[in-house]
Design a protein around this motif. Structure first.
Motif, PDB file in Angstrom:
ATOM      1  N   VAL A  43      12.172   1.995 -18.740  1.00  0.00           N
ATOM      2  CA  VAL A  43      11.136   2.534 -19.619  1.00  0.00           C
ATOM      3  C   VAL A  43      10.465   1.353 -20.314  1.00  0.00           C
ATOM      4  O   VAL A  43      11.137   0.435 -20.785  1.00  0.00           O
ATOM      5  N   VAL A  44       9.139   1.390 -20.317  1.00  0.00           N
ATOM      6  CA  VAL A  44       8.373   0.295 -20.916  1.00  0.00           C
ATOM      7  C   VAL A  44       7.620   0.826 -22.126  1.00  0.00           C
ATOM      8  O   VAL A  44       6.904   1.833 -22.027  1.00  0.00           O
ATOM      9  N   LEU A  45       7.815   0.172 -23.273  1.00  0.00           N
ATOM     10  CA  LEU A  45       7.008   0.460 -24.459  1.00  0.00           C
ATOM     11  C   LEU A  45       5.883  -0.564 -24.474  1.00  0.00           C
ATOM     12  O   LEU A  45       6.116  -1.759 -24.635  1.00  0.00           O
ATOM     13  N   SER A  46       4.665  -0.060 -24.290  1.00  0.00           N
ATOM     14  CA  SER A  46       3.521  -0.957 -24.124  1.00  0.00           C
ATOM     15  C   SER A  46       2.423  -0.630 -25.127  1.00  0.00           C
ATOM     16  O   SER A  46       2.356   0.468 -25.670  1.00  0.00           O
ATOM     17  N   CYS A  47       1.535  -1.593 -25.315  1.00  0.00           N
ATOM     18  CA  CYS A  47       0.326  -1.338 -26.097  1.00  0.00           C
ATOM     19  C   CYS A  47      -0.605  -0.413 -25.304  1.00  0.00           C
ATOM     20  O   CYS A  47      -0.462  -0.223 -24.104  1.00  0.00           O
ATOM     21  N   LEU A  48      -1.579   0.109 -26.021  1.00  0.00           N
ATOM     22  CA  LEU A  48      -2.574   1.018 -25.431  1.00  0.00           C
ATOM     23  C   LEU A  48      -3.566   0.295 -24.527  1.00  0.00           C
ATOM     24  O   LEU A  48      -4.243   0.923 -23.708  1.00  0.00           O
ATOM     25  N   ASP A  49      -3.649  -1.004 -24.634  1.00  0.00           N
ATOM     26  CA  ASP A  49      -4.736  -1.819 -24.069  1.00  0.00           C
ATOM     27  C   ASP A  49      -5.008  -1.522 -22.587  1.00  0.00           C
ATOM     28  O   ASP A  49      -4.095  -1.547 -21.762  1.00  0.00           O
ATOM     29  N   SER A  50      -6.282  -1.284 -22.277  1.00  0.00           N
ATOM     30  CA  SER A  50      -6.669  -0.931 -20.904  1.00  0.00           C
ATOM     31  C   SER A  50      -6.527  -2.102 -19.942  1.00  0.00           C
ATOM     32  O   SER A  50      -6.535  -1.924 -18.725  1.00  0.00           O
ATOM     33  N   ARG A  51      -6.369  -3.294 -20.476  1.00  0.00           N
ATOM     34  CA  ARG A  51      -6.234  -4.475 -19.604  1.00  0.00           C
ATOM     35  C   ARG A  51      -4.789  -4.736 -19.193  1.00  0.00           C
ATOM     36  O   ARG A  51      -4.512  -5.724 -18.513  1.00  0.00           O
ATOM     37  N   VAL A  52      -3.886  -3.847 -19.612  1.00  0.00           N
ATOM     38  CA  VAL A  52      -2.466  -4.005 -19.251  1.00  0.00           C
ATOM     39  C   VAL A  52      -2.007  -2.738 -18.509  1.00  0.00           C
ATOM     40  O   VAL A  52      -1.388  -1.848 -19.096  1.00  0.00           O
ATOM     41  N   PRO A  53      -2.325  -2.636 -17.218  1.00  0.00           N
ATOM     42  CA  PRO A  53      -1.922  -1.447 -16.438  1.00  0.00           C
ATOM     43  C   PRO A  53      -0.442  -1.566 -16.069  1.00  0.00           C
ATOM     44  O   PRO A  53      -0.079  -2.236 -15.105  1.00  0.00           O
ATOM     45  N   VAL A  54       0.407  -0.908 -16.838  1.00  0.00           N
ATOM     46  CA  VAL A  54       1.847  -1.211 -16.809  1.00  0.00           C
ATOM     47  C   VAL A  54       2.475  -1.052 -15.416  1.00  0.00           C
ATOM     48  O   VAL A  54       3.189  -1.944 -14.949  1.00  0.00           O
ATOM     49  N   GLU A  55       2.235   0.077 -14.752  1.00  0.00           N
ATOM     50  CA  GLU A  55       2.849   0.263 -13.427  1.00  0.00           C
ATOM     51  C   GLU A  55       2.394  -0.839 -12.468  1.00  0.00           C
ATOM     52  O   GLU A  55       3.177  -1.361 -11.684  1.00  0.00           O
ATOM     53  N   ASP A  56       1.122  -1.181 -12.533  1.00  0.00           N
ATOM     54  CA  ASP A  56       0.606  -2.248 -11.663  1.00  0.00           C
ATOM     55  C   ASP A  56       1.258  -3.586 -11.995  1.00  0.00           C
ATOM     56  O   ASP A  56       1.628  -4.344 -11.098  1.00  0.00           O
ATOM     57  N   VAL A  57       1.372  -3.862 -13.296  1.00  0.00           N
ATOM     58  CA  VAL A  57       1.902  -5.156 -13.743  1.00  0.00           C
ATOM     59  C   VAL A  57       3.304  -5.414 -13.176  1.00  0.00           C
ATOM     60  O   VAL A  57       3.669  -6.536 -12.877  1.00  0.00           O
ATOM     61  N   PHE A  58       4.083  -4.337 -13.002  1.00  0.00           N
ATOM     62  CA  PHE A  58       5.436  -4.489 -12.461  1.00  0.00           C
ATOM     63  C   PHE A  58       5.526  -4.018 -11.004  1.00  0.00           C
ATOM     64  O   PHE A  58       6.624  -3.871 -10.464  1.00  0.00           O
ATOM     65  N   HIS A  59       4.370  -3.789 -10.383  1.00  0.00           N
ATOM     66  CA  HIS A  59       4.317  -3.349  -8.984  1.00  0.00           C
ATOM     67  C   HIS A  59       5.199  -2.117  -8.750  1.00  0.00           C
ATOM     68  O   HIS A  59       5.991  -2.066  -7.803  1.00  0.00           O
ATOM     69  N   ARG A  60       5.071  -1.158  -9.614  1.00  0.00           N
ATOM     70  CA  ARG A  60       5.837   0.068  -9.502  1.00  0.00           C
ATOM     71  C   ARG A  60       4.873   1.235  -9.259  1.00  0.00           C
ATOM     72  O   ARG A  60       3.685   1.136  -9.542  1.00  0.00           O
ATOM     73  N   GLY A  61       5.410   2.339  -8.758  1.00  0.00           N
ATOM     74  CA  GLY A  61       4.557   3.477  -8.453  1.00  0.00           C
ATOM     75  C   GLY A  61       5.062   4.756  -9.085  1.00  0.00           C
ATOM     76  O   GLY A  61       5.861   4.725 -10.026  1.00  0.00           O
ATOM     77  N   ILE A  62       4.615   5.864  -8.530  1.00  0.00           N
ATOM     78  CA  ILE A  62       4.984   7.174  -9.069  1.00  0.00           C
ATOM     79  C   ILE A  62       6.505   7.354  -9.046  1.00  0.00           C
ATOM     80  O   ILE A  62       7.164   7.103  -8.038  1.00  0.00           O
ATOM     81  N   VAL A  69       0.858  -1.183   0.000  1.00  0.00           N
ATOM     82  CA  VAL A  69       0.000   0.000   0.000  1.00  0.00           C
ATOM     83  C   VAL A  69       0.896   1.234   0.000  1.00  0.00           C
ATOM     84  O   VAL A  69       1.826   1.336   0.783  1.00  0.00           O
ATOM     85  N   ARG A  70       0.609   2.126  -0.905  1.00  0.00           N
ATOM     86  CA  ARG A  70       1.455   3.314  -1.008  1.00  0.00           C
ATOM     87  C   ARG A  70       0.655   4.582  -0.720  1.00  0.00           C
ATOM     88  O   ARG A  70      -0.520   4.656  -1.057  1.00  0.00           O
ATOM     89  N   ASN A  71       1.336   5.546  -0.113  1.00  0.00           N
ATOM     90  CA  ASN A  71       0.718   6.849   0.075  1.00  0.00           C
ATOM     91  C   ASN A  71       1.035   7.679  -1.162  1.00  0.00           C
ATOM     92  O   ASN A  71       2.075   8.310  -1.258  1.00  0.00           O
ATOM     93  N   ASN A  72       0.135   7.659  -2.118  1.00  0.00           N
ATOM     94  CA  ASN A  72       0.406   8.316  -3.382  1.00  0.00           C
ATOM     95  C   ASN A  72       0.533   9.821  -3.265  1.00  0.00           C
ATOM     96  O   ASN A  72       1.325  10.444  -3.964  1.00  0.00           O
ATOM     97  N   SER A  73      -0.231  10.441  -2.386  1.00  0.00           N
ATOM     98  CA  SER A  73      -0.161  11.898  -2.278  1.00  0.00           C
ATOM     99  C   SER A  73       1.236  12.316  -1.812  1.00  0.00           C
ATOM    100  O   SER A  73       1.789  13.305  -2.281  1.00  0.00           O
ATOM    101  N   GLN A  74       1.843  11.519  -0.890  1.00  0.00           N
ATOM    102  CA  GLN A  74       3.216  11.815  -0.446  1.00  0.00           C
ATOM    103  C   GLN A  74       4.196  11.615  -1.586  1.00  0.00           C
ATOM    104  O   GLN A  74       5.116  12.400  -1.802  1.00  0.00           O
ATOM    105  N   ARG A  75       4.009  10.538  -2.351  1.00  0.00           N
ATOM    106  CA  ARG A  75       4.915  10.242  -3.473  1.00  0.00           C
ATOM    107  C   ARG A  75       4.827  11.306  -4.553  1.00  0.00           C
ATOM    108  O   ARG A  75       5.824  11.649  -5.183  1.00  0.00           O
ATOM    109  N   VAL A  76       3.637  11.844  -4.769  1.00  0.00           N
ATOM    110  CA  VAL A  76       3.491  12.931  -5.745  1.00  0.00           C
ATOM    111  C   VAL A  76       4.349  14.107  -5.317  1.00  0.00           C
ATOM    112  O   VAL A  76       5.106  14.685  -6.116  1.00  0.00           O
ATOM    113  N   ARG A  77       4.290  14.453  -4.049  1.00  0.00           N
ATOM    114  CA  ARG A  77       5.087  15.583  -3.552  1.00  0.00           C
ATOM    115  C   ARG A  77       6.581  15.272  -3.638  1.00  0.00           C
ATOM    116  O   ARG A  77       7.376  16.105  -4.052  1.00  0.00           O
TER     117      ARG A  77
END
Ligand SMILES: [Zn+2]
Length: 252
Positions: free
Chosen positions: A99-118, A80-88
């Protein structure tokens, strides 16, 4: 150790909350449809990569981090991440590791797929994850200017762009984009034994694999900057295909 629980209303705090079996991580209990309980120590508030941390990473270590992140995504072992803190924290600079070159597809949420955040990864997205001049420039920016160590070209199963290209769809600007997938279709037709139509998921996947390989070839061919960085060991360029049923990325 005294445990403190924080009652969090989903609609009032900007936390990324993922429900699942998080062993040894956040112990979460659904109270009702609107609230869950999370231990304070399981909320990561300040994990944006710094310049020094980015410089210490090697291309191979970044690949391992991305593979591990995908394993965590597949097993729902998420943080669980505190996104508002990470934004700041990320506001004054960014030092993404990949850097990931990905398709547009809405079923492939890239940051989620690699468990990465802001602040963790750059993501360039275009239908069919094809390469063009602007994508090349974006990859060059990510690596040469911003210090990313790894380029991942990420295709996925059941890709609508691939299927449309196989069907030779003609529609507005889509026609030009789909033409970039034709070399992959030609390659797949040369070595795929079964039914060669968009209705055969195995053929679509075969085209997808060729499409990723050809994108990597094109990056090396048309970006002397990235090719030189790769030959010096400063970056790695790898391919992967996202399994739509398991969430796993199969790297190659
Ligand atoms: Zn797609």
């Amino acid at each position: 150790m005294k445990r403190r629980f924080y009652l969090i209303t989903l609609f009032s705090l900007s936390l990324v909350i993922t429900f699942g079996s998080c062993k040894n991580k956040a112990e979460r209990k659904e109270k009702d449809t609107n609230t869950i309980e999370i231990e304070k120590e399981d909320v990561l508030s300040n994990r944006v990569l710094t310049k020094e941390e980015q410089e210490r990473l090697t291309p191979q270590s970044v690949l391992e981090i991305m593979k591990l992140g995908n394993e965590e995504f597949v097993s729902d072992n998420l943080t669980v991440r505190n996104n508002s803190q990470r934004v700041r924290d990320a506001a004054l600079g960014q030092y993404p590791k990949a850097v990931v070159l990905s398709c547009l597809d809405s079923r492939v949420p890239v940051e989620d797929v690699f468990h990465r955040g802001i602040g963790d990864v750059f993501v360039a997205r275009v239908a069919g994850n094809v390469v063009n001049e602007d994508i090349l420039a974006s990859l060059e920016y990510a690596c040469k200017v911003s210090g990313s160590k790894l380029v991942i070209v990420l295709g996925h199963e059941y890709c609508g762009a691939i299927k449309s290209a196989i069907d030779d769809v003609k529609l507005g600007n889509i026609t030009t984009l789909l033409a970039k997938v034709q070399p992959a279709i030609a390659k797949a037709k040369g070595d795929f034994a079964g039914e060669q139509t968009s209705k055969n998921p195995a053929f679509v996947e075969a085209v997808c694999h060729h499409n990723v390989h050809l994108a990597i070839d094109e990056i090396r061919l048309k970006s002397p900057i990235l090719k030189e960085m790769e030959s010096k060991g400063e970056i790695m360029i790898v391919g992967g295909v996202y399994d739509m049923e398991t969430g796993k990325v199969n790297f190659f």
